[in-house]
Scaffold this motif. Structure first.
Motif, short mmCIF file in Angstrom:
data_model
loop_
_atom_site.label_atom_id
_atom_site.label_comp_id
_atom_site.label_asym_id
_atom_site.label_seq_id
_atom_site.Cartn_x
_atom_site.Cartn_y
_atom_site.Cartn_z
N LYS A 106 -11.71 -8.78 30.64
CA LYS A 106 -12.47 -9.54 29.54
C LYS A 106 -12.74 -8.23 28.60
CE LYS A 106 -16.26 -9.89 32.11
NZ LYS A 106 -17.40 -10.78 32.94
N PRO A 107 -13.19 -8.64 27.12
CA PRO A 107 -13.69 -7.75 26.76
C PRO A 107 -14.72 -6.51 27.09
CG PRO A 107 -13.32 -9.89 25.25
CD PRO A 107 -13.21 -9.62 26.91
N ALA A 108 -14.93 -5.94 27.15
CA ALA A 108 -16.19 -5.06 27.52
C ALA A 108 -17.28 -5.02 26.67
CB ALA A 108 -16.51 -3.64 27.97
N ASP A 109 -19.00 -5.76 26.95
CA ASP A 109 -19.92 -5.36 26.33
C ASP A 109 -19.94 -4.05 25.77
OD1 ASP A 109 -20.29 -7.77 27.30
OD2 ASP A 109 -21.50 -6.68 29.15
N ALA A 110 -20.42 -4.00 24.56
CA ALA A 110 -20.79 -2.81 23.52
C ALA A 110 -22.48 -2.31 24.33
CB ALA A 110 -21.25 -3.07 22.23
N ASP A 120 -2.26 -1.01 24.25
CA ASP A 120 -2.58 -2.63 25.26
C ASP A 120 -3.54 -1.66 26.62
OD1 ASP A 120 -1.29 -5.06 26.27
OD2 ASP A 120 -1.24 -4.21 27.61
N LEU A 121 -3.82 -1.72 27.31
CA LEU A 121 -4.28 -1.66 28.20
C LEU A 121 -4.08 -2.52 29.86
CD1 LEU A 121 -7.98 -0.21 26.70
CD2 LEU A 121 -5.63 0.99 27.71
N PHE A 122 -3.43 -1.45 30.67
CA PHE A 122 -3.13 -2.37 31.81
C PHE A 122 -2.95 -3.94 32.05
CE2 PHE A 122 -4.46 -3.19 36.31
CZ PHE A 122 -4.90 -2.35 36.64
N ALA A 123 -1.42 -4.36 31.18
CA ALA A 123 -1.36 -5.25 31.41
C ALA A 123 -1.63 -6.45 30.60
CB ALA A 123 -0.45 -5.60 32.04
N GLY A 124 -2.53 -6.24 29.13
CA GLY A 124 -2.83 -6.95 28.12
C GLY A 124 -4.48 -6.95 29.10
N ALA A 125 -5.54 -5.95 29.69
CA ALA A 125 -6.24 -7.37 29.96
C ALA A 125 -7.11 -6.58 29.38
CB ALA A 125 -6.51 -6.43 31.44
N LYS A 126 -6.88 -5.51 28.39
CA LYS A 126 -8.06 -5.28 27.76
C LYS A 126 -6.88 -4.85 26.53
CE LYS A 126 -12.46 -4.02 29.57
NZ LYS A 126 -12.33 -4.76 30.76
N GLN A 127 -7.86 -4.80 24.46
CA GLN A 127 -6.91 -4.32 23.89
C GLN A 127 -8.15 -3.36 23.15
OE1 GLN A 127 -3.75 -5.10 22.70
NE2 GLN A 127 -3.94 -6.28 24.95
N GLY A 128 -7.45 -1.91 23.00
CA GLY A 128 -8.32 -1.00 22.33
C GLY A 128 -7.42 -0.02 21.48
N GLU A 129 -8.61 1.44 20.93
CA GLU A 129 -8.10 2.35 20.30
C GLU A 129 -8.24 3.43 20.05
OE1 GLU A 129 -8.21 1.46 15.47
OE2 GLU A 129 -10.27 2.41 15.89
N MET A 130 -7.29 4.54 19.93
CA MET A 130 -7.89 5.81 20.22
C MET A 130 -7.76 6.52 18.77
SD MET A 130 -5.73 8.89 21.70
CE MET A 130 -4.63 9.36 20.51
N VAL A 131 -8.27 7.70 18.23
CA VAL A 131 -8.46 8.00 16.92
C VAL A 131 -8.33 9.33 17.00
CG1 VAL A 131 -9.28 8.57 14.67
CG2 VAL A 131 -9.43 6.21 15.10
N LEU A 132 -6.93 10.30 16.57
CA LEU A 132 -6.70 11.59 16.36
C LEU A 132 -6.84 12.07 15.63
CD1 LEU A 132 -6.18 14.28 18.49
CD2 LEU A 132 -3.47 13.32 18.61
N VAL A 133 -7.56 13.14 15.68
CA VAL A 133 -7.38 13.84 13.92
C VAL A 133 -7.82 15.36 14.02
CG1 VAL A 133 -9.64 13.82 12.20
CG2 VAL A 133 -9.65 12.07 13.30
N LEU A 134 -6.79 15.74 13.50
CA LEU A 134 -6.35 17.52 13.63
C LEU A 134 -6.95 17.95 12.54
CD1 LEU A 134 -3.29 16.99 16.46
CD2 LEU A 134 -6.30 17.51 16.71
#
Length: 377
Positions: A73-77, A144-158
């Motif tokens: 389930k989505p994590a609390d902010a 996609d994290l742990f087979a759909g348990a959570k959806q997230g995002e990473m941003v890489l800046v170089l």
């Protein structure tokens, strides 16, 4: 990322989308969020980048490291902490190493090499202060994290960097980079501000300014205009004016003491009129006598001399308005008195001929002592 997550945490992770964009440094903050974990990346030759993880990715990686599973389930902010950053460091370093190795043979692979985990950044403002390059590559990665348990995002800046120069082969000549360097320098933005003056005002008054309001500017501002670059770095002194119908500044380089006062007298600095025309005023001598006005009308004798440069204030001259008109009210010129000779006793008076009969003159009455008359020296 999938291999790093699997080997480090035994965690299923899949990349579902990647978007690559290039941003200028001042636009980066608009594309990122203060609600993510921000980490500064240390790169080769002092280069710096940033990597960020949203709260869902962060929660999933923390949960799998502490409990071995991810809550579906989505994590609390919440605000990221230094502990969160420390627990993400192994994943960041391993992922960046694999990224560089996979692109080692690619033409553009040079800009991802040599980066590693640095320090946690508290907010986007700190990120803006830490980054120095003008342009940056931004990779936005959907996870996609742990087979759909959570959806997230990473941003890489170089940072966008120039490709390293390959050593010349035997017999190969260095290219002529003079023209290329000149062209590149001419494209660089260079802003020079001509600062007339700085006015201190209450913030409440500034907020009420509107079109048509007039700000007081001292007369000396025209002569004391400062050219500045960057954050109030003084470049040179100058004088405001115009040339060929355009606003212009005249640079003042190594002027001697008193030169400013001389220019002030010659050009004037009336803010109510047009700015002085540098092209038309090249003579830096004294002002014309006509400019001194009616206070100098008439012959004041030789005592004043021919140099009027020292007459700053004519207000103490006597009132000459009671003097009679020397031309007798007519248009004829005064008679020529050159034949009268000298009256200093050194010569004889010319023959005046027979004087007319003065008997018809009226009686002038009794005169007092002539000693009371004023001296006529």
């Amino acid at each position: 990322m999938a291999k790093s997550a699997d080997e480090l945490f035994d965690m299923p992770l899949a990349v579902t989308g990647v978007k690559h964009e290039v941003f200028q440094q001042d636009a980066l903050q608009e594309t990122m969020s203060d609600e993510t974990l921000l980490v500064l990346l240390d790169g080769p030759d002092g280069a710096r980048g940033v990597i960020s993880f949203d709260i869902q990715t962060l929660a999933a990686l923390i949960e799998v490291q502490t409990t071995g599973r991810v809550v579906p389930k989505p994590a609390d902010a919440r605000a990221p902490t230094p502990t969160d950053a420390a627990m993400m460091a192994p994943l960041v370093d391993d992922m960046l190493r694999r990224f560089a190795e996979n692109l080692a043979e690619e033409e553009q692979g040079y800009w991802v090499r040599g980066y590693r985990f640095g320090v946690r950044l508290e907010n986007l403002r700190m990120m803006g202060l830490a980054l120095e390059a003008p342009d940056f590559n931004l990779l936005r990665v959907n996870l996609d994290l742990f087979a759909g348990a959570k959806q997230g995002e990473m941003v890489l800046v170089l940072p966008v960097v120039e490709k390293p120069r390959i050593p010349l082969a035997e017999g190969e000549k260095m290219p002529d980079i003079g023209a290329q360097m000149g062209e590149a320098l001419m494209r660089l933005p260079a802003q020079i501000d001509a600062v007339l003056c700085r006015i201190v005002m209450p913030l409440s008054a500034i907020g009420k300014l509107k079109v048509g309001d007039v700000l007081p500017i001292e007369r000396e501002a025209l002569s004391d205009t400062i050219l500045e670059v960057g954050k109030k770095h003084k470049l040179a002194e100058s004088r405001l004016g115009q040339m060929n119908g355009f606003r212009a500044v005249r640079l003042i380089m190594d002027r001697p003491d008193g030169a400013m006062e001389a220019e002030e007298d010659h050009y004037g600095a009336d803010l109510s009129g047009a700015a002085p025309d540098f092209a038309a005023k090249k003579d830096k001598g004294a002002p014309a006598l006509a400019d001194l006005g009616g206070a100098m009308d008439g012959d004041l004798g030789g005592d004043l001399g021919s140099d009027f440069g020292g007459l700053d204030d004519l207000s103490d001259l006597p009132d000459l308005s009671d003097l009679p008109d020397l031309d007798g009210g007519g248009d004829d010129d005064l008679p020529d008195l050159s034949d009268l000779g000298s009256f200093d006793g050194g010569g004889d008076l010319p023959d005046l001929g027979d004087l007319p009969d003065l008997g018809d003159l009226p009686d002038l009455g009794e005169f007092g002592e002539l000693s009371d008359l004023p001296a006529l020296e």
